[in-house]
Design a protein around this motif. Structure first.
Motif, PDB file in Angstrom:
ATOM      1  N   LEU A   1       0.838  -1.216   0.071  1.00 22.71           N
ATOM      2  CA  LEU A   1       0.063  -0.080  -0.042  1.00 22.71           C
ATOM      3  C   LEU A   1       1.037   1.261  -0.076  1.00 22.71           C
ATOM      4  CD1 LEU A   1      -3.095   0.661  -0.033  1.00 22.71           C
ATOM      5  CD2 LEU A   1      -2.830   0.938   2.360  1.00 22.71           C
ATOM      6  N   TYR A   2       1.868   1.285   0.766  1.00 20.95           N
ATOM      7  CA  TYR A   2       2.707   2.396   0.890  1.00 20.95           C
ATOM      8  C   TYR A   2       3.311   2.954  -0.525  1.00 20.95           C
ATOM      9  CZ  TYR A   2       7.184  -0.257   0.209  1.00 20.95           C
ATOM     10  OH  TYR A   2       8.174  -1.082  -0.238  1.00 20.95           O
TER      11      TYR A   2
ATOM     12  N   GLN B   1       2.499  12.873   0.999  1.00 22.52           N
ATOM     13  CA  GLN B   1       3.402  12.260   2.155  1.00 22.52           C
ATOM     14  C   GLN B   1       2.512  11.641   3.269  1.00 22.52           C
ATOM     15  OE1 GLN B   1       6.713  12.206   1.426  1.00 22.52           O
ATOM     16  NE2 GLN B   1       7.278  11.228   3.605  1.00 22.52           N
ATOM     17  N   SER B   2       1.527  12.256   3.606  1.00 22.30           N
ATOM     18  CA  SER B   2       0.977  11.779   5.007  1.00 22.30           C
ATOM     19  C   SER B   2       0.050  10.502   4.431  1.00 22.30           C
ATOM     20  CB  SER B   2      -0.221  12.873   5.057  1.00 22.30           C
ATOM     21  OG  SER B   2      -1.017  12.582   6.206  1.00 22.30           O
TER      22      SER B   2
ATOM     23  N   ASN C   1       0.434   6.824   6.025  1.00 19.43           N
ATOM     24  CA  ASN C   1      -0.604   5.945   6.367  1.00 19.43           C
ATOM     25  C   ASN C   1      -0.735   4.667   5.742  1.00 19.43           C
ATOM     26  OD1 ASN C   1      -2.903   7.394   7.947  1.00 19.43           O
ATOM     27  ND2 ASN C   1      -2.517   8.885   6.493  1.00 19.43           N
ATOM     28  N   GLY C   2      -0.089   4.633   4.556  1.00 14.86           N
ATOM     29  CA  GLY C   2       0.101   3.332   3.582  1.00 14.86           C
ATOM     30  C   GLY C   2       1.120   2.492   4.438  1.00 14.86           C
TER      31      GLY C   2
ATOM     32  N   SER D   1       0.923  -1.213   5.649  1.00  7.35           N
ATOM     33  CA  SER D   1       1.964  -2.209   5.192  1.00  7.35           C
ATOM     34  C   SER D   1       2.839  -2.787   6.093  1.00  7.35           C
ATOM     35  CB  SER D   1       3.112  -1.560   4.005  1.00  7.35           C
ATOM     36  OG  SER D   1       2.144  -0.958   2.882  1.00  7.35           O
ATOM     37  N   GLY D   2       3.126  -1.950   7.241  1.00  9.85           N
ATOM     38  CA  GLY D   2       4.093  -2.353   8.423  1.00  9.85           C
ATOM     39  C   GLY D   2       3.236  -3.547   8.933  1.00  9.85           C
ATOM     40  N   ILE D   3       1.986  -3.179   9.491  1.00 11.20           N
ATOM     41  CA  ILE D   3       1.148  -4.146  10.173  1.00 11.20           C
ATOM     42  C   ILE D   3       1.071  -5.413   9.494  1.00 11.20           C
ATOM     43  CG2 ILE D   3      -1.080  -4.377  11.235  1.00 11.20           C
ATOM     44  CD1 ILE D   3      -1.216  -1.489  11.774  1.00 11.20           C
ATOM     45  N   THR D   4       0.812  -5.359   8.077  1.00 10.28           N
ATOM     46  CA  THR D   4       0.714  -6.582   7.227  1.00 10.28           C
ATOM     47  C   THR D   4       1.931  -7.321   7.358  1.00 10.28           C
ATOM     48  OG1 THR D   4      -0.672  -5.147   5.840  1.00 10.28           O
ATOM     49  CG2 THR D   4      -0.241  -7.395   5.020  1.00 10.28           C
ATOM     50  N   LEU D   5       2.960  -6.689   7.176  1.00 12.52           N
ATOM     51  CA  LEU D   5       4.405  -7.341   7.172  1.00 12.52           C
ATOM     52  C   LEU D   5       4.568  -8.000   8.518  1.00 12.52           C
ATOM     53  CD1 LEU D   5       7.287  -7.607   5.739  1.00 12.52           C
ATOM     54  CD2 LEU D   5       8.100  -5.965   6.896  1.00 12.52           C
ATOM     55  N   VAL D   6       4.065  -7.496   9.750  1.00 14.86           N
ATOM     56  CA  VAL D   6       4.450  -8.206  10.916  1.00 14.86           C
ATOM     57  C   VAL D   6       3.440  -9.487  10.945  1.00 14.86           C
ATOM     58  CG1 VAL D   6       4.089  -7.830  13.512  1.00 14.86           C
ATOM     59  CG2 VAL D   6       5.197  -6.000  12.231  1.00 14.86           C
ATOM     60  N   LEU D   7       2.277  -9.107  10.675  1.00 11.98           N
ATOM     61  CA  LEU D   7       1.409 -10.417  10.550  1.00 11.98           C
ATOM     62  C   LEU D   7       2.004 -11.476   9.639  1.00 11.98           C
ATOM     63  CD1 LEU D   7      -2.268  -8.560  10.354  1.00 11.98           C
ATOM     64  CD2 LEU D   7      -0.980  -9.760  12.289  1.00 11.98           C
ATOM     65  N   PHE D   8       2.467 -10.968   8.395  1.00  5.28           N
ATOM     66  CA  PHE D   8       2.797 -12.204   7.538  1.00  5.28           C
ATOM     67  C   PHE D   8       4.174 -12.931   8.157  1.00  5.28           C
ATOM     68  CE2 PHE D   8       1.431 -10.157   3.232  1.00  5.28           C
ATOM     69  CZ  PHE D   8      -0.002 -10.631   3.623  1.00  5.28           C
TER      70      PHE D   8
END
Lengths: 346, 749
Positions: free
Chosen positions: B231-232, B713-714, B718-719, B723-730
């Motif tokens: 997403l980012y 930039q904002s 958010n993206g 993306s970070g949360i998704t990465l941690v979950l994966f």
């Protein structure tokens, strides 16, 4: 019996003489009418390298010029078109074009042209006010570079014709004088067939006529199919198309592709025949490239792709209809060979 | 025995190939062009990628499409450069790209043809080492990423629809999208087309149309995973292209279609040529030093055509051709796309689509489709070889192919891949000395570069971008592309004024462009662009009215007269400070009537003003004051204070600008031919905001604090969080699976 023979004779007379003559006449008429290099009322004469009295085959640098000299073949001289080499780039030079009668003191016409509009190896048209009584008079023209420099200039191309002259007739001039009209038509046809572009373009019009002709014969008892003439004609026309390869002639390609699809359908050929066509084309390309005949190889490459396209679609069709019987390339060529041997025996 | 084969296939062969490639690149000691300035300063470039605005080039540049480079490309450059040096970094990255393609192909082909036959390695050889990959190293190796990722994507798609537990493969696919990068949208589109064709094949082969729920569920989840993880950068790319101006698009499309496809023909496609620059050159030197070999040497002419000729024999094989139908469809689709408008039956439809079909104009350079043709050819080669049953025949043919493919890729193995001119040289020390000088000037200004350039080439070597970006100041220089592009047009106008002695106009234009210094680069290879560049003596003469203040090696630094030095913001009685490249704070005082505010960075409608609570200028520690000279009514001779920069870490506020309501948006327009301008109307503030947002002076005028923020930039922040949360979950899921049962065990096709 006699009646039947007479009927057969008349049918063959029509099929093989009258109809071909009519189609050829139609072909000539359409070709002349739709000639993209000139209007119907214009006659074009080719000139070769010897019609330059001062010529440079290298780039025209600032101040350098080429000089052409020719005798006008007709009245109404209005255009001189010269072939240029642009070296596959857009150049910034400006050329001065001048024209006068050979023994005249002053220039009849002078104009400047930017070379960025020149197409690679194509004739560029220099137009000027029509000279009505030009016939049999000698003219000189000059083309001079103003700012050409190494790396940014054009040169005259030596591909024939190096330049052409164009003469424009009026409708009333021809309709009021029947003899002049006949002479014009003969001269027009003769000069047109001296131009390779015209010959190639006219093929566009002859192909549909041949197909119409073949279909006509086809409806008269499968004559062409039984004897594989339709396949031979396809091969000959494709070869002509490849040899006189012209990037602009897509219509002719489309028609020939249609003819190949027609052949696939009537002989129930499977994909292997198309793929064989492709592989043969690729093989010929190698030979042609070795012989430095890249232009003809281009034509074979296009056909290699078209065979690949047909072959792929055939595989798709064969997957959908697996039960349908189809002829492989070995069977197809065996049959052709048998047909040739049978005719040879006769 | 089986274990031994596994070790050879999975460890030994990949390791040997990677090692060969690594040492090949390392031995060349090459620093070649990659993208942006990653080779000059990977650390600074990596950091800059986190900001959606870059003020060093083109009078300010929307950089949001470059978010996609943060990972993996710039990240690996950053990490490897920190760990090793630039030579090892490039060798590892280049070897990694080619090896990635090679291994991905092996993985996919094994799955697709359900075989462990080692002929697959020959297909992989063709896929990874060919003219497309070789020539790509001259342009930008990053453009190879979508290509090398393609077989992985097909592999994951196969697994997603043929395995019981599809989730790991959906995650794998999402990661492959991350590696694909979106820097070049046509390449992303090409990958998507290949995936769609393969999906149709999977649907037909596995009768998935009878399992609609499975098909839709797995497809939707895979797409969702991919979007969430990526997403980012998707946000950045989407906003970049939806907000792009007609002028920018016109600049991108300024080179005509016919030029892009000038070398494309059916003949060339069959031998994998078609890149417009392949047979061409500059100043009688070919762009690719090895291209004459391919074009004129009979051995190469034969081998280049012999490869497709033999491979297409595979179609004569008696086996079921249903398996390869999708591959043939890929080829028949790709070939006319590469040829483009040059010739053949499809030239007309291509041109029509280019002018009429939405988004089709992205395929301006059809050559990119050559990768689809090569993928198809490589797969057919595998199909051809695995169907040969007689071992001796197979070994013989494999040997012939190895020879043909090695000849095909000879520039890589003979180390001719990088010409001297394309070897990027290390930037001389005096550029760093100049950096220290410019670092002492903390104000926000631009530097005018001389002589006139097109791209950058120095007498000491070649760099992929302007090394002057090291100075961390905005640069005024003519860049590649159209003369009509606004920043190029303004730069060229300035050069014209200087070289024709029109110094009044030159000074006013430098004031308008916020130029403070002029740098003459005596090391620039002006002869290379002699039609547009100038020799040092000509420049020295042109710069006579300006004061030379410093010399660093071959760099002469001149100063613009003080009265013509402008500030980044132009307005009446304002103070401003830079917080980051995407954020500025502005204090406007004593506004009674509407007043103009200009921001001298390239116009972009994503620059938004936000009104802050509790206005105060306590944050301003004055650095410099300026007298504005631009001929606009009330701004004339207005005083502007520039305050010291202050860096702040990522705050919650940065995230909130995505939904916060901006102010004065309707008055935002282009001013000074390129910059951003607003009208600050006190009545709008008074009418729409509480008294917390402004302070009133005795004369009735008001003071307010505005934050200028680059809003994309904002969205990026958010993206990045999603993306970070998704990465941690994966990662958590991956660890869970690995610990629980091992990811690749127990699955069969």
């Amino acid at each position: 019996m006699v009646k039947k023979n007479k009927q057969t004779f008349l049918r063959r007379f029509f099929d093989f003489l009258i109809l071909p003559i009519l189609l050829v006449a139609l072909w000539l008429l359409v070709s002349l009418l739709f000639d993209r290099d000139s209007t119907f009322l214009t006659i074009i004469f080719n000139h070769n390298q010897s019609d330059f009295i001062s010529v440079k085959d290298t780039k025209l640098l600032a101040g350098q010029k080429v000089i052409g000299k020719f005798i006008a073949k007709e009245n109404n001289l209005g255009i001189i078109a010269v072939r240029f080499n642009t070296y596959k780039q857009i150049n910034d030079d400006v050329l001065i074009f001048r024209l006068k009668q050979a023994n005249a003191k002053n220039w009849y016409y002078t104009a400047k042209y930017k070379v960025n509009q020149f197409q690679p190896n194509q004739l560029f048209t220099f137009g000027f006010p029509v000279i009505a009584d030009a016939k049999n008079k000698q003219y000189v023209f000059e083309i001079e570079s103003t700012i050409g420099k190494k790396g940014n200039a054009v040169s005259v191309s030596y591909d024939e014709p190096v330049y052409v002259t164009k003469y424009k007739f009026t409708r009333s001039e021809l309709t009021n004088n029947k003899i002049k009209l006949v002479v014009f038509l003969v001269e027009k046809t003769f000069t047109s067939f001296q131009r390779l572009n015209f010959i190639i373009a006219s093929l566009t019009y002859i192909v549909p006529l041949i197909i119409i002709y073949l279909l006509w014969l086809h409806t008269h008892g499968q004559f062409a199919i039984r004897n594989y003439y339709i396949f031979y004609i396809f091969c000959i026309l494709s070869l002509l198309n490849i040899i006189f390869f012209d990037l602009q002639l897509n219509l002719i390609l489309l028609v020939l592709l249609g003819l190949w699809i027609f052949i696939i359908k009537i002989y129930k050929l499977d994909h292997s025949v198309s793929f064989l066509g492709m592989v043969v084309c690729l093989g010929i390309i190698i030979v042609l490239m070795m012989m430095n005949l890249e232009k003809i190889a281009e034509g074979f490459a296009i056909w290699a792709y078209l065979f690949l396209l047909c072959g792929t679609l055939q595989i798709a069709l064969e997957t959908i209809q697996p039960s349908m019987k189809r002829i492989t390339y070995t069977v197809f060529f065996k049959k052709i060979w048998q047909s040739i041997r049978y005719k040879a025996r006769l | 025995m089986h274990k031994k084969i596994k070790i050879v296939d999975h460890i030994l062969i990949p390791l040997v190939i990677f090692a060969i490639l690594f040492f090949l690149f390392l031995n060349n000691k090459v620093i070649a062009e990659t993208y942006l300035n990653l080779v000059i300063d990977p650390v600074q470039t990596f950091k800059e990628l986190f900001f959606g605005w870059n003020n060093t080039l083109m009078l300010g540049l929307n950089y949001t499409q470059n978010y996609t480079l943060i990972f993996p490309f710039a990240f690996f450059y950053f990490v490897l450069f920190k760990t090793f040096n630039i030579y090892i970094t490039q060798a590892l990255i280049f070897a990694g790209i080619l090896f990635g393609g090679f291994y991905g192909f092996v993985l996919f082909a094994k799955r697709e043809f359900s075989t462990n036959d080692r002929s697959i390695y020959l297909g992989a050889f063709l896929f990874a080492f060919n003219l497309y990959t070789i020539t790509s190293f001259h342009g930008a190796s990053i453009l190879l990423l979508p290509y090398v990722v393609m077989p992985y994507q097909l592999y994951f798609f196969n697994k997603i629809f043929t395995s019981k537990n599809f989730v790991p493969y959906s995650i794998g696919f999402a990661f492959s999208v991350l590696f694909m990068t979106g820097i070049n949208p046509p390449l992303v589109a090409i990958n998507s087309i290949v995936i769609i064709i393969y999906l149709v094949n999977l649907v037909i082969t596995y009768q998935l149309h009878h399992k609609k729920i499975l098909l839709i569920t797995r497809l939707s989840i895979t797409i969702l995973f991919s979007i969430l993880l990526n997403l980012y950068w998707i946000v950045g790319i989407a906003l970049f292209y939806t907000h792009i101006t007609a002028d920018k698009i016109a600049n991108i499309l300024s080179e005509p279609l016919s030029m892009q496809n000038s070398a494309s023909s059916y003949l060339n496609v069959f031998r994998t040529f078609g890149l417009w620059s392949f047979g061409q050159g500059w100043q009688d030197k070919p762009y690719f030093n090895y291209s004459p070999v391919y074009i004129t040497n009979p051995i190469w002419i034969i081998t280049m055509f012999l490869i497709p000729l033999i491979i297409f024999f595979s179609v004569f094989n008696k086996n079921n051709k249903k398996n390869i139908l999708w591959i043939l469809f890929l080829i028949i689709f790709a070939v006319p796309m590469v040829v483009g408008t040059n010739q053949g039956l499809f030239a007309g439809p291509y041109e029509w689509s280019y002018h009429h079909l939405p988004l089709f104009s992205m395929f301006r350079s059809g050559y990119k489709f050559i990768q689809v043709y090569i993928l198809g050819l490589s797969l057919l080669l595998v199909y051809f070889l695995i169907n040969i049953k007689i071992k001796r025949q197979k070994i013989m043919l494999a040997g012939i192919f190895l020879l043909l493919l090695s000849l095909n890729a000879f520039p890589l193995f003979s180390r001719r891949i990088f010409e001297n001119i394309e070897k990027i040289s290390l930037v001389p020390q005096y550029y760093y000395d100049a950096k220290y000088f410019f670092d002492t000037d903390k104000t926000e200004h631009r530097i005018l570069l001389l002589p006139v350039q097109y791209s950058v080439i120095f007498t000491w070597g070649f760099t992929s971008g302007n090394p002057e970006f090291l100075w961390n100041k905005g640069l005024v220089a003519r860049q590649g592309g159209s003369d009509d592009e606004i920043s190029n047009a303004l730069s060229l106008r300035l050069y014209h004024f200087l070289f024709t002695g029109q110094y009044d106009q030159a000074n006013m234009l430098m004031h308008q462009l916020n130029v403070k210094y002029i740098v003459q680069r005596n090391d620039f290879d002006w002869k290379f662009y002699k039609n547009i560049s100038q020799p040092p003596d000509v420049i020295k003469k042109a710069l006579q009215p300006y004061k030379k203040i410093e010399t660093f090696g071959k760099l002469d630094v001149y100063e613009v007269p003080k009265q013509f030095v402008n500030s980044l913001f132009v307005g009446s009685h304002i103070s401003f400070k830079k917080i980051s490249p995407v954020e500025f704070k502005i204090y406007v005082r004593n506004i009674k009537n509407p007043k103009n505010l200009s921001f001298l960075e390239f116009f972009d409608k994503d620059w938004k003003l936000f009104l802050e609570k509790k206005p105060s200028d306590a944050w301003c520690h004055p650095l410099a004051t300026y007298e504005n000279r631009l001929p606009s009514e009330e701004n004339n001779k207005a005083i502007v204070t520039e305050c010291k920069k202050s860096k702040s870490p990522l705050r919650l506020e940065d995230v909130s600008y995505a939904w916060k309501k901006p102010i004065f948006t309707s008055s935002h327009a282009m001013v000074q031919e390129y910059a951003n301008g607003w009208q600050i109307d006190p009545s709008v503030i008074k009418k729409n905001y509480s008294s917390d947002y402004y302070s009133v002076n005795q004369d009735g005028s008001i003071n307010a604090v505005l934050t200028l923020y680059f809003q994309t930039q904002s969205y990026f922040y958010n993206g990045l969080i999603i993306s970070g949360i998704t990465l941690v979950l994966f990662i958590s899921y991956g660890l869970f699976i690995v610990i629980k049962r091992g990811i690749f065990y127990g699955e069969k096709k």
